[in-house]
Design a protein around this motif. Sequence first.
Motif, PDB file in Angstrom:
ATOM      1  N   ARG A 233       0.796  -1.361   0.058  1.00  0.00           N
ATOM      2  CA  ARG A 233       0.145   0.031  -0.055  1.00  0.00           C
ATOM      3  C   ARG A 233       0.778   1.095  -0.121  1.00  0.00           C
ATOM      4  O   ARG A 233       0.882   1.999   1.235  1.00  0.00           O
ATOM      5  CB  ARG A 233      -0.955  -0.062   1.258  1.00  0.00           C
ATOM      6  CG  ARG A 233      -2.054  -1.129   1.075  1.00  0.00           C
ATOM      7  CD  ARG A 233      -2.865  -1.183   2.318  1.00  0.00           C
ATOM      8  NE  ARG A 233      -3.745  -2.599   2.321  1.00  0.00           N
ATOM      9  CZ  ARG A 233      -4.674  -2.668   2.987  1.00  0.00           C
ATOM     10  NH1 ARG A 233      -4.984  -1.599   4.038  1.00  0.00           N
ATOM     11  NH2 ARG A 233      -5.653  -3.621   2.986  1.00  0.00           N
TER      12      ARG A 233
ATOM     13  N   GLU B 162      -1.667  -9.697  -3.061  1.00  0.00           N
ATOM     14  CA  GLU B 162      -2.633  -8.629  -2.543  1.00  0.00           C
ATOM     15  C   GLU B 162      -3.126  -7.756  -3.474  1.00  0.00           C
ATOM     16  O   GLU B 162      -3.214  -6.589  -3.668  1.00  0.00           O
ATOM     17  CB  GLU B 162      -1.887  -7.772  -1.410  1.00  0.00           C
ATOM     18  CG  GLU B 162      -1.234  -8.848  -0.312  1.00  0.00           C
ATOM     19  CD  GLU B 162      -2.503  -9.479   0.446  1.00  0.00           C
ATOM     20  OE1 GLU B 162      -3.609  -9.032   0.226  1.00  0.00           O
ATOM     21  OE2 GLU B 162      -2.152 -10.073   1.389  1.00  0.00           O
TER      22      GLU B 162
ATOM     23  N   ASP C 112      -5.679  -5.004  -3.274  1.00  0.00           N
ATOM     24  CA  ASP C 112      -5.247  -3.732  -2.987  1.00  0.00           C
ATOM     25  C   ASP C 112      -4.822  -2.616  -4.145  1.00  0.00           C
ATOM     26  O   ASP C 112      -4.258  -1.490  -3.869  1.00  0.00           O
ATOM     27  CB  ASP C 112      -3.958  -3.642  -1.939  1.00  0.00           C
ATOM     28  CG  ASP C 112      -4.218  -4.095  -0.539  1.00  0.00           C
ATOM     29  OD1 ASP C 112      -5.675  -4.081  -0.247  1.00  0.00           O
ATOM     30  OD2 ASP C 112      -3.269  -4.678   0.129  1.00  0.00           O
TER      31      ASP C 112
ATOM     32  N   ILE D 115      -6.557   0.641  -3.709  1.00  0.00           N
ATOM     33  CA  ILE D 115      -5.926   1.717  -3.216  1.00  0.00           C
ATOM     34  C   ILE D 115      -5.074   2.222  -3.771  1.00  0.00           C
ATOM     35  O   ILE D 115      -4.988   3.654  -3.712  1.00  0.00           O
ATOM     36  CB  ILE D 115      -5.368   0.978  -1.543  1.00  0.00           C
ATOM     37  CG1 ILE D 115      -6.747   0.228  -0.784  1.00  0.00           C
ATOM     38  CG2 ILE D 115      -4.740   1.962  -0.713  1.00  0.00           C
ATOM     39  CD1 ILE D 115      -6.183  -0.448   0.246  1.00  0.00           C
TER      40      ILE D 115
ATOM     41  N   GLU E 115      -4.236  -3.360   9.258  1.00  0.00           N
ATOM     42  CA  GLU E 115      -4.249  -2.605   7.856  1.00  0.00           C
ATOM     43  C   GLU E 115      -5.409  -2.758   7.344  1.00  0.00           C
ATOM     44  O   GLU E 115      -6.042  -1.801   6.538  1.00  0.00           O
ATOM     45  CB  GLU E 115      -2.985  -3.210   7.286  1.00  0.00           C
ATOM     46  CG  GLU E 115      -2.879  -2.544   6.033  1.00  0.00           C
ATOM     47  CD  GLU E 115      -1.462  -2.958   5.203  1.00  0.00           C
ATOM     48  OE1 GLU E 115      -0.493  -2.210   5.069  1.00  0.00           O
ATOM     49  OE2 GLU E 115      -1.565  -4.177   4.793  1.00  0.00           O
ATOM     50  N   ASP E 116      -6.232  -4.143   7.362  1.00  0.00           N
ATOM     51  CA  ASP E 116      -7.235  -4.284   6.692  1.00  0.00           C
ATOM     52  C   ASP E 116      -8.523  -3.402   7.223  1.00  0.00           C
ATOM     53  O   ASP E 116      -9.306  -2.814   6.480  1.00  0.00           O
ATOM     54  CB  ASP E 116      -7.719  -5.737   6.623  1.00  0.00           C
ATOM     55  CG  ASP E 116      -6.829  -6.452   5.869  1.00  0.00           C
ATOM     56  OD1 ASP E 116      -6.169  -6.126   4.527  1.00  0.00           O
ATOM     57  OD2 ASP E 116      -6.949  -7.763   6.012  1.00  0.00           O
TER      58      ASP E 116
END
Length: 456
Positions: A61, A111, A114, A117, A243-244
């Motif tokens: 991220r 991931e 993500d 994001i 984080e989630d």
Amino acid sequence: MQKFYNRKKELAALKRVSNEIAASKGQLSVMVGRRRVGKTRLLNEAFIEGDIKYLYLFISRKNESSLVDEFTDIIRNELGVKFFHPQSLKEVIEFLLDYSKSQPLTVIIDEFQDIEIVNPSLFSEMQNLWDTNKREAMTHLVCCGSLYSMMTKIFKGKDEPLFNRDDRFFRIQPLQPSYIAAVMNDHHQFSAENMLVWWCLSGGIPKYLEWLTRFTAENDNLFEGVISEFSPFIKEGAHRLVEDFGSEHRVYFDILGAISKGNTSRARIENFLGTSVGVHLEKLDEIFDVITKMRPISSKETSRDVRYAISDPFLNFWFRFIHSNKSAVEMENYEYIQRNIERDFEVYSGLALESLFKAIVIESKKFGRIGGYWDAKGQNEIDIVAINDLDKKILVVEVKRQQKRYNEARLVEKSHGLLKKLNYKGYHVEYRGFSLDNLVDVMNEFLPDKLSEKAN
């Protein structure tokens, strides 16, 4: 490196796709599983010894330009490409697809969810690139993620750019009880009591089993290793979830803490916390896949008679004993937490024993439906009800820590309401008492082939 257990079907399927990619051309595999469940290890086992080059790209991220720089270095090193200066993730994907038109390539994007994001427009860009190039590109693209609901939405949501672009969808689950027993046997640790403790502390997550084997070798008392300043277990719950959950993680942690203490209905959770939690419960279930909704097995899916459980036995343990003592953790007073476990673990693990037996019955694959039961007043609870419609059998189980506490007459009496609701005439009903005393016998009965196979 720790021995690799299970996943034979997934390994074979992944290897086959990559090995045949020159003929089949573009193939997209989706892999989903909670953090620590062993997705990366599985992918490494599948591709590291193959003849086809593979790249592992992790979507952390950070901003897009930082990811582009990181991926550029990986591509230059792994593929021996010198003149490659992408400005965006789209250009990275485009280059890899072009590269694979002359050389077969496996690309893992971990991931994957993500990307939402980092740059949500990349999903549409990937759709166009994939649709345009997949018939010529010898690319096995593996999109891997830890949030089941988001990954499902990305590839199964009708309004999503990548809808139905996947050729296969793998859902990686924690190791089943027979494999936990295999790990324990390999380290000379298997016993009924240890099986229950390792279930509570791992829930079948391979990384946790690896940690437990290390602590077992280093400590006479397993909990002295698990609850110590050197233990990765201490901060693991926060590492997995903060984080989630994002900025609302404290609210979610409070809810999970309440559930771990036995507040399993929405009303009891709200009473315990003094606030409304309906929206957060739905997100914990549907988005984060951290809790499970439970209804009486005789109820319809629309029934509002719902109880909640933390899906992962380790997270349940972490919230019950570590997060609830976070002040002691901050003071590094691990002896205090160890005493708390020593005092309460027997009662706590008695409840966890029910989820272990349920997992054993599920692994046996002898039943089409498995659940629990309680009546409209929340009484006459039955721990496990398993139904086999093919052979017309119903298994009704009471779970006790000690077998001497099992009362079959009382179980038969409690089952009257259940059987009346099920109205399964002509079915054979078997009443059983499962306990720590007969755990090994039950495993041998329900999983004989799997246990004997792993013993050899």
